[in-house]
Structures are given as C-alpha cells and as structure tokens.
Write a protein that holds these residues in place. Structure first.
Motif, PDB file in Angstrom:
ATOM      1  N   SER A  13       0.872  -1.187   0.000  1.00 38.25           N
ATOM      2  CA  SER A  13       0.000   0.000   0.000  1.00 38.25           C
ATOM      3  C   SER A  13       0.904   1.229   0.000  1.00 38.25           C
ATOM      4  O   SER A  13       2.108   1.123   0.262  1.00 38.25           O
ATOM      5  CB  SER A  13      -0.903   0.024   1.242  1.00 38.25           C
ATOM      6  OG  SER A  13      -0.118   0.222   2.398  1.00 38.25           O
TER       7      SER A  13
ATOM      8  N   LEU B 239       0.791   3.564   2.195  1.00 38.78           N
ATOM      9  CA  LEU B 239       1.217   3.774   3.581  1.00 38.78           C
ATOM     10  C   LEU B 239       2.352   2.827   3.952  1.00 38.78           C
ATOM     11  O   LEU B 239       3.282   3.208   4.669  1.00 38.78           O
ATOM     12  CB  LEU B 239       0.019   3.594   4.524  1.00 38.78           C
ATOM     13  CG  LEU B 239       0.284   3.892   5.994  1.00 38.78           C
ATOM     14  CD1 LEU B 239       0.816   5.312   6.187  1.00 38.78           C
ATOM     15  CD2 LEU B 239      -0.981   3.684   6.818  1.00 38.78           C
TER      16      LEU B 239
ATOM     17  N   TYR C 297       0.199  13.885   4.655  1.00 36.28           N
ATOM     18  CA  TYR C 297      -0.793  12.809   4.595  1.00 36.28           C
ATOM     19  C   TYR C 297      -0.996  12.252   6.017  1.00 36.28           C
ATOM     20  O   TYR C 297      -0.040  11.778   6.650  1.00 36.28           O
ATOM     21  CB  TYR C 297      -0.277  11.722   3.641  1.00 36.28           C
ATOM     22  CG  TYR C 297      -1.137  10.489   3.573  1.00 36.28           C
ATOM     23  CD1 TYR C 297      -2.430  10.539   3.035  1.00 36.28           C
ATOM     24  CD2 TYR C 297      -0.681   9.267   4.044  1.00 36.28           C
ATOM     25  CE1 TYR C 297      -3.216   9.410   2.976  1.00 36.28           C
ATOM     26  CE2 TYR C 297      -1.461   8.129   3.977  1.00 36.28           C
ATOM     27  CZ  TYR C 297      -2.730   8.208   3.449  1.00 36.28           C
ATOM     28  OH  TYR C 297      -3.513   7.089   3.401  1.00 36.28           O
TER      29      TYR C 297
ATOM     30  N   GLU D 272       5.534  16.975   0.511  1.00 29.25           N
ATOM     31  CA  GLU D 272       4.339  16.519  -0.201  1.00 29.25           C
ATOM     32  C   GLU D 272       3.836  17.689  -1.034  1.00 29.25           C
ATOM     33  O   GLU D 272       3.670  18.798  -0.514  1.00 29.25           O
ATOM     34  CB  GLU D 272       3.293  16.083   0.831  1.00 29.25           C
ATOM     35  CG  GLU D 272       2.171  15.256   0.250  1.00 29.25           C
ATOM     36  CD  GLU D 272       1.247  14.706   1.338  1.00 29.25           C
ATOM     37  OE1 GLU D 272       1.725  14.423   2.455  1.00 29.25           O
ATOM     38  OE2 GLU D 272       0.056  14.582   1.060  1.00 29.25           O
TER      39      GLU D 272
ATOM     40  N   SER E 259      -1.830  17.334   1.543  1.00 26.89           N
ATOM     41  CA  SER E 259      -3.071  16.586   1.679  1.00 26.89           C
ATOM     42  C   SER E 259      -4.210  17.493   2.147  1.00 26.89           C
ATOM     43  O   SER E 259      -4.042  18.312   3.040  1.00 26.89           O
ATOM     44  CB  SER E 259      -2.898  15.439   2.680  1.00 26.89           C
ATOM     45  OG  SER E 259      -2.507  14.271   1.998  1.00 26.89           O
TER      46      SER E 259
ATOM     47  N   ASP F   4       6.360  12.565  -0.936  1.00 28.27           N
ATOM     48  CA  ASP F   4       5.158  11.787  -1.269  1.00 28.27           C
ATOM     49  C   ASP F   4       4.670  12.320  -2.613  1.00 28.27           C
ATOM     50  O   ASP F   4       4.159  13.430  -2.707  1.00 28.27           O
ATOM     51  CB  ASP F   4       4.100  11.969  -0.170  1.00 28.27           C
ATOM     52  CG  ASP F   4       2.878  11.084  -0.405  1.00 28.27           C
ATOM     53  OD1 ASP F   4       2.521  10.878  -1.583  1.00 28.27           O
ATOM     54  OD2 ASP F   4       2.291  10.618   0.578  1.00 28.27           O
TER      55      ASP F   4
ATOM     56  N   THR G   3       2.381  11.201  -4.723  1.00 24.89           N
ATOM     57  CA  THR G   3       1.099  10.646  -5.172  1.00 24.89           C
ATOM     58  C   THR G   3       0.295  11.647  -5.995  1.00 24.89           C
ATOM     59  O   THR G   3      -0.284  11.306  -7.030  1.00 24.89           O
ATOM     60  CB  THR G   3       0.283  10.183  -3.955  1.00 24.89           C
ATOM     61  OG1 THR G   3       1.103   9.298  -3.175  1.00 24.89           O
ATOM     62  CG2 THR G   3      -0.981   9.459  -4.370  1.00 24.89           C
TER      63      THR G   3
ATOM     64  N   THR H 121      -1.990   3.055  -5.574  1.00 24.46           N
ATOM     65  CA  THR H 121      -3.438   2.910  -5.356  1.00 24.46           C
ATOM     66  C   THR H 121      -4.230   3.973  -6.119  1.00 24.46           C
ATOM     67  O   THR H 121      -5.366   3.744  -6.505  1.00 24.46           O
ATOM     68  CB  THR H 121      -3.700   3.093  -3.843  1.00 24.46           C
ATOM     69  OG1 THR H 121      -2.874   2.186  -3.130  1.00 24.46           O
ATOM     70  CG2 THR H 121      -5.145   2.897  -3.471  1.00 24.46           C
ATOM     71  N   LYS H 122      -3.621   5.138  -6.335  1.00 20.73           N
ATOM     72  CA  LYS H 122      -4.343   6.279  -6.894  1.00 20.73           C
ATOM     73  C   LYS H 122      -4.273   6.254  -8.427  1.00 20.73           C
ATOM     74  O   LYS H 122      -4.950   5.474  -9.047  1.00 20.73           O
ATOM     75  CB  LYS H 122      -3.804   7.577  -6.305  1.00 20.73           C
ATOM     76  CG  LYS H 122      -3.734   7.579  -4.763  1.00 20.73           C
ATOM     77  CD  LYS H 122      -5.105   7.562  -4.115  1.00 20.73           C
ATOM     78  CE  LYS H 122      -5.099   7.220  -2.635  1.00 20.73           C
ATOM     79  NZ  LYS H 122      -4.262   8.041  -1.792  1.00 20.73           N
TER      80      LYS H 122
ATOM     81  N   LEU I  51      -4.649  -1.837  -4.038  1.00 20.36           N
ATOM     82  CA  LEU I  51      -3.785  -1.112  -3.113  1.00 20.36           C
ATOM     83  C   LEU I  51      -2.334  -1.450  -3.429  1.00 20.36           C
ATOM     84  O   LEU I  51      -1.984  -2.626  -3.582  1.00 20.36           O
ATOM     85  CB  LEU I  51      -4.080  -1.535  -1.673  1.00 20.36           C
ATOM     86  CG  LEU I  51      -5.421  -1.060  -1.111  1.00 20.36           C
ATOM     87  CD1 LEU I  51      -5.880  -1.956   0.011  1.00 20.36           C
ATOM     88  CD2 LEU I  51      -5.339   0.387  -0.656  1.00 20.36           C
ATOM     89  N   MET I  52      -1.481  -0.420  -3.559  1.00 18.74           N
ATOM     90  CA  MET I  52      -0.047  -0.662  -3.780  1.00 18.74           C
ATOM     91  C   MET I  52       0.727   0.634  -3.569  1.00 18.74           C
ATOM     92  O   MET I  52       0.158   1.714  -3.678  1.00 18.74           O
ATOM     93  CB  MET I  52       0.203  -1.195  -5.199  1.00 18.74           C
ATOM     94  CG  MET I  52       1.495  -1.982  -5.328  1.00 18.74           C
ATOM     95  SD  MET I  52       1.666  -2.711  -6.959  1.00 18.74           S
ATOM     96  CE  MET I  52       0.362  -3.920  -6.915  1.00 18.74           C
TER      97      MET I  52
HETATM   98  C1  LIG Z   1      -3.637   7.488  -0.533  1.00 21.24           C
HETATM   99  C2  LIG Z   1      -2.388   8.156  -0.162  1.00 21.24           C
HETATM  100  C3  LIG Z   1      -1.370   7.462   0.500  1.00 21.24           C
HETATM  101  C4  LIG Z   1      -1.518   6.049   0.978  1.00 21.24           C
HETATM  102  O1  LIG Z   1      -1.840   5.127   0.003  1.00 21.24           O
HETATM  103  P1  LIG Z   1      -2.615   3.779   0.381  1.00 21.24           P
HETATM  104  O2  LIG Z   1      -2.305   2.876  -0.735  1.00 21.24           O
HETATM  105  O3  LIG Z   1      -4.058   4.140   0.512  1.00 21.24           O
HETATM  106  O4  LIG Z   1      -2.055   3.297   1.685  1.00 21.24           O
HETATM  107  C5  LIG Z   1      -0.208   8.146   0.771  1.00 21.24           C
HETATM  108  N1  LIG Z   1      -0.052   9.430   0.435  1.00 21.24           N
HETATM  109  C6  LIG Z   1      -1.008  10.129  -0.191  1.00 21.24           C
HETATM  110  C7  LIG Z   1      -0.764  11.547  -0.544  1.00 21.24           C
HETATM  111  C8  LIG Z   1      -2.211   9.528  -0.513  1.00 21.24           C
HETATM  112  O5  LIG Z   1      -3.153  10.220  -1.116  1.00 21.24           O
END
Ligand SMILES: *Cc1c(COP(=O)(O)O)cnc(C)c1O
Length: 400
Positions: A83, A85, A109, A150, A154, A179, A181, A208-209, A218-219
């Motif tokens: 995941s 996290l 986050y 980040e 978030s 981060d 993401t 995951t996103k 989830l990854m």
């Molecule tokens: C969703 C998210 C995570 C964690 O990802 P998961 O796969 O849900 O554990 C980490 N950082 C950010 C910014 C996220 O949006």
C-alpha cells in the motif's frame, strides 16, 4: 519410468512456451522460484536487482512494474509495497533510529503523521512540524535525518516551496523524501527540478491512486536514483517481508498505458469545477494550486503547468453552515460517492474539520468546514449539476 497419474498431474510433461510476444508482459506468480542446480542456489545474490531467488525479493512481473514507475518518476530504482502507507513506513523504518529527528509538513498525509507519532512514543524519534509555505519554519537540529515533502499537501492542497526546502535540507545533509502521489511523476520531475539538477533523494507513491486508476487495488512504491540508498531500502524491504501480489502488479501495469490520459482528463475536469465552485456563494474559499488566489500558487507555477494539477479540489464552507448542514450536503450528492482515496473512475467526496488536523496556525485558511472533491472520469458538467443540486438541498429545512 511410468509414473502415477497424481505425480504426472503435478509434473506435467507439457510446458507452455516461456516467451511469446504479447501486448502486456507475462504474469509471474511465485513464492518459490526454482533453482536450476545447486550452483545457482549457492551463487544467488538476492540483494541485486533481477536476481530471482524467492517471491518476496521480486519476480519479472514486479521488476517490470518497478522499472516503469521509476522511469515515470525520473528515478532509477523502485521497490513495491502492498500500500502507499506501507511504502511510507518502509522509508521511515529504514532511515529513522532512536534519538533521530524527522520533519513533516503540517499538511502531511494524515496516516504518515500517525505512524511517526507512534515511532515518537515508542522509540524516541522526535517529530517536528513545519509550515510548507515558509522555509524558515524548517529549523533542523544536528539530529535531523529525514525531511518529508508533499506537493500539493493533503486535503488543503497548498503547494510547498519544494526548491527552497530541498536546498535547505541538502545544506544540512538531511535526506529528502517526497510523497509523489498527487503529481504521480506526471506533474513534475522530483529527481530534476531543472535548477542545478536539484533532486529529492526518495519518492514514495501511492500506486493505489493514479497508476491503478480503478479504485480497486492497493499498492505503493519507493523510488530512488541512488544505488546506496536503494540497497538500504532493499534490505529493509526484504527483512520486513514486504511483498505484493503478482496479480495486483499486472493490473497496475495494465493501467499505466492510460494513466497520463486519465490524469490530464481529471486535471482539466478539476480546473473546470474549481472555476465554477469559485462563483458559488456558499464557499468562502476554494483550494486548488492552479488558482492564483491559492497559497503556494507561485511554487506550483514554477514547476508545474496547466493540465498538471491532479483531480483534487477542496472547498471551505461559509462558517454560517453547521456540520449538520455539510453532512446534509454530502449525503445529497449522487454522482460523488462518500469515500477515501482518489484517482479512480468514480468521483469521491470527503468532509473534514480542519481544526482537528493542523498543529500550526494557518492564516491563509478561513474558518469553516472543509469538503474535498476527488474528480473521477465522469463528465464535469454532470458533476457540477450534482453539486448544484446538493447545495440547494442543503439549504432546505431538514424535514422537507
Ligand atoms: C492514498 C495516499 C497514500 C496512501 O496510500 P494507500 O495505498 O491508501 O495506503 C499516501 N499518500 C497520499 C498523498 C495519498 O493520497
């Protein structure tokens, strides 16, 4: 020698060809990887990339996705985790020891902060909070080992002064972990900010996103350019038994082909919504880094461009609306579903009370409850209709 049928079923004489040409790479599922002979067994180098010794250390399927993620993000090496996290935790447990100091942005986050607070209580790691818009608030001591970044942050989506923060961390020999993401490796290159090849040390990405894109897998990943850092991470990854399912990896690999198209579409839809949301009187603030009125917009503007702003937009409701009203609003939405995460086809909404989420004072954020919209792949006009209807519904007396 004739064998029993049961044995023949297991050691089937017919073997599928090991290489044919297909659009998607073949899928390997493995706990055991079979060594050709004892030479291969005793000469394995499981800490080297692409050495196949056991499922947790990697298969061609996981290495393929890892290489692709590293390339998208501008890095060199990648490790996969079950995941986002878990990928964050891999970095924390690899680089933080008793007595160390770690710096996190106030808009980090949330679950990363929870994990670090847990480390603080149990192992005496000091967690320090800085304001991502003010480099001066990042004041590392000699014990500082790691700076978490980040961009955008978030929930409130401030774009930090990445360049300023990275330069200061480097001057103090502190590792930087971003981060990634939100940007997904598409909005900017975290390993090359253009200026003197300024780069973060590590990126973490919730696959995951956007990479998954389905809202069903989830990854996470940890990417570096530095071989020494990668080896440290690789060892931690191995001794903690962190591994991912080959099936899940193949699904993410398959979705990569459309990731940029989805990202651009969702970015554009979020921009369309942001412009409409700004015209509605119910909100005192609309938060989106591409909006010149937003805190940190200048930093976004320096390293990202239009269409590179992800599919997230948050609003702060006028303080005259109660939490009950906001709940009423969220419950009245029909296309937007109430749920965590983002990057999938379905638009999502989540409500927050900022007062419970921030450590520092933030003069740029107005009072009121916050709602975050995560834009899916629906047509933006339908999403606008949905919000419009829910706003009307919110203002009606409850028993109507
Ligand atoms: C969703 C998210 C995570 C964690 O990802 P998961 O796969 O849900 O554990 C980490 N950082 C950010 C910014 C996220 O949006």
């Amino acid at each position: 020698m004739k064998k029993n049928a049961q044995t023949t079923l297991i050691h089937a004489p017919r073997k599928a060809p090991q290489s044919i040409s297909t659009v998607q790479p073949p899928l390997f599922r493995a706990s055991t990887i079979i060594f050709e002979n004892t030479d291969a067994l005793f000469n394995r180098h499981w800490t080297d990339a692409y050495d196949y010794s056991y499922g947790t250390h990697g298969t061609p399927t996981t290495f393929t996705l890892g290489d692709n993620i590293a390339q998208i993000e501008g890095g060199e090496y990648c490790l996969l985790a079950p995941s986002g996290l878990s990928a964050i935790n891999l970095v924390n447990s690899c680089f933080l020891s008793q007595g160390d100091e770690v710096w996190v942005a106030d808009n980090i986050y949330g679950p990363n902060m929870e994990h670090l607070r847990n480390l603080e209580t149990r192992y005496g790691i000091a967690v320090k909070v800085y304001n991502p818009l003010e480099v001066e608030t990042f004041t590392p001591s000699k014990k500082a080992k790691l700076l978490w970044l980040e961009a955008a942050g978030s929930v409130t989506l401030e774009f930090p002064d990445l360049v300023g923060l990275i330069k200061k961390a480097q001057a103090h020999h502190i590792l930087t972990a971003l981060d990634n993401t939100w940007g997904a490796g598409l909005a900017f290159n975290a390993f090359d900010f253009g200026e003197e090849h300024l780069s973060v040390d590590i990126t973490v990405h919730a696959l995951t996103k956007y990479p998954s894109g389905g809202g069903d897998i989830l990854m996470g990943s940890v990417v570096t350019r530095d071989k020494t850092l990668h080896h440290k991470l690789f060892r931690t990854h191995a001794i903690q038994g962190i591994s991912v399912s080959g099936d899940d990896v193949a699904q993410v690999q398959r979705s990569l082909a459309s990731m940029q198209l989805r990202y651009q579409h969702q970015s554009e839809s979020a921009l369309t919504l942001m412009k409409w949301l700004k015209q509605q009187t119910e909100f005192v603030q609309v938060l989106h880094p591409a909006d010149p009125d937003c805190a940190g917009h200048q930093y976004w503007n320096e390293i990202c461009s239009e269409g590179h702003s992800a599919g997230l937009v948050s609003v702060i409701f006028d303080a005259k609306f109660s939490f009950e009203d906001i709940r009423h609003f969220c419950d009245a939405l029909t296309l937007f579903k109430l749920g965590f995460s983002w990057g999938g086809p379905v638009s999502l909404v989540m409500l927050y009370n900022l007062k419970d989420m921030r450590v520092l004072e933030h003069s740029h954020l107005k009072d009121g409850f916050l709602v975050r919209f995560c834009i899916g792949l629906e047509h933006p006009q339908d999403l606008i209709q949905d919000i419009h209807y829910a706003l009307e519904h919110m203002k009606k007396p409850k028993n109507e």
